[in-house]
Design an enzyme around this catalytic site. Sequence first.
Site, PDB file in Angstrom:
ATOM      1  N   GLU A   1       6.417  42.914   5.368  1.00  0.00           N
ATOM      2  CA  GLU A   1       6.858  41.622   5.897  1.00  0.00           C
ATOM      3  C   GLU A   1       5.849  40.506   5.659  1.00  0.00           C
ATOM      4  OE1 GLU A   1       9.413  38.915   7.618  1.00  0.00           O
ATOM      5  OE2 GLU A   1       9.773  40.989   6.988  1.00  0.00           O
ATOM      6  N   PRO A  18       4.606  33.962  -1.254  1.00  0.00           N
ATOM      7  CA  PRO A  18       5.611  32.927  -1.494  1.00  0.00           C
ATOM      8  C   PRO A  18       5.339  31.642  -0.726  1.00  0.00           C
ATOM      9  CG  PRO A  18       6.514  34.703  -0.138  1.00  0.00           C
ATOM     10  CD  PRO A  18       5.193  35.173  -0.648  1.00  0.00           C
ATOM     11  N   ASP A  50      -0.022  24.286 -25.878  1.00  0.00           N
ATOM     12  CA  ASP A  50       1.071  24.912 -25.141  1.00  0.00           C
ATOM     13  C   ASP A  50       1.817  23.895 -24.292  1.00  0.00           C
ATOM     14  OD1 ASP A  50       0.718  27.470 -26.014  1.00  0.00           O
ATOM     15  OD2 ASP A  50      -0.610  28.055 -24.385  1.00  0.00           O
ATOM     16  N   ARG A  78      -5.386  34.251 -21.233  1.00  0.00           N
ATOM     17  CA  ARG A  78      -5.117  33.702 -22.571  1.00  0.00           C
ATOM     18  C   ARG A  78      -5.859  32.393 -22.811  1.00  0.00           C
ATOM     19  NH1 ARG A  78      -1.202  30.092 -23.338  1.00  0.00           N
ATOM     20  NH2 ARG A  78      -0.401  31.163 -25.180  1.00  0.00           N
TER      21      ARG A  78
END
Length: 245
Positions: free
Chosen positions: A116, A89, A169, A154
């Site tokens: 953690e 993150p 896209d 893809r």
Amino acid sequence: MKIDILSLFPAMFEGVFGESILKKAGEKGAVTFNVTDFRQFSNNKHNSVDDYPYGGGAGMVLKPEPIFRAVHHLTEHTASKPRIILMCPQGERFTQKKAEELSKEEHLIFICGHYEGYDERIREHLITDEISIGDFVLTGGELGAMVVTDSVVRLLPEVLGNDESAVKDSFSSGMLEHPHYTRPAAYEGMMVPDILLSGNHAKIEEWRMKESLRRTYMRRPDLLDQIELSDQQRNWLKEFKNNIE
């Protein structure tokens, strides 16, 4: 392309890699997938891969040895230098541009953490990229690795069957994609725009460009700060703003 995943839960990937576009990409030979449980590279009899953090604190931290050993095992007989990606993150926000960049590589290795966090030496001395799929925290890096893998694979040649699909896209052009319609032309009083039934391909393309800009302005105006607009697009943008005012 070769994609290696280091995970403590390899079974999570079976359904994802065995279905839909990713399965077809493997069958076409465009990509090979390999998921490795890095617990097998632990250096203790309990096969533990985590330990308490120095200095105290909540949670457990992934040890460096198993992950370093696993990466060395995957790369010791490869000539090309892989991109080693830490799913975290704290990493760079994943974008379509990043997907396009990674799709040009021959070998990707994803490290999926749990607990953690990671021993900092993994970040400093092993990986080439840190990637986050958004400003939220997941239980582990597996779901993020699946998302990144899908968006990258893809883009490989012939995976989608029609190479224009990926080019058009959302985000590939810097803007959101235009609306789509299909048969029937009329459904419960809801009509397909006349321009799409006209057969005038030049006008249809112009409509699509304008609607792509309109949708981006209405939903993700922040994207327009990163795009150099044409005179026509700037005029359309003025039109949209005047209609709202």
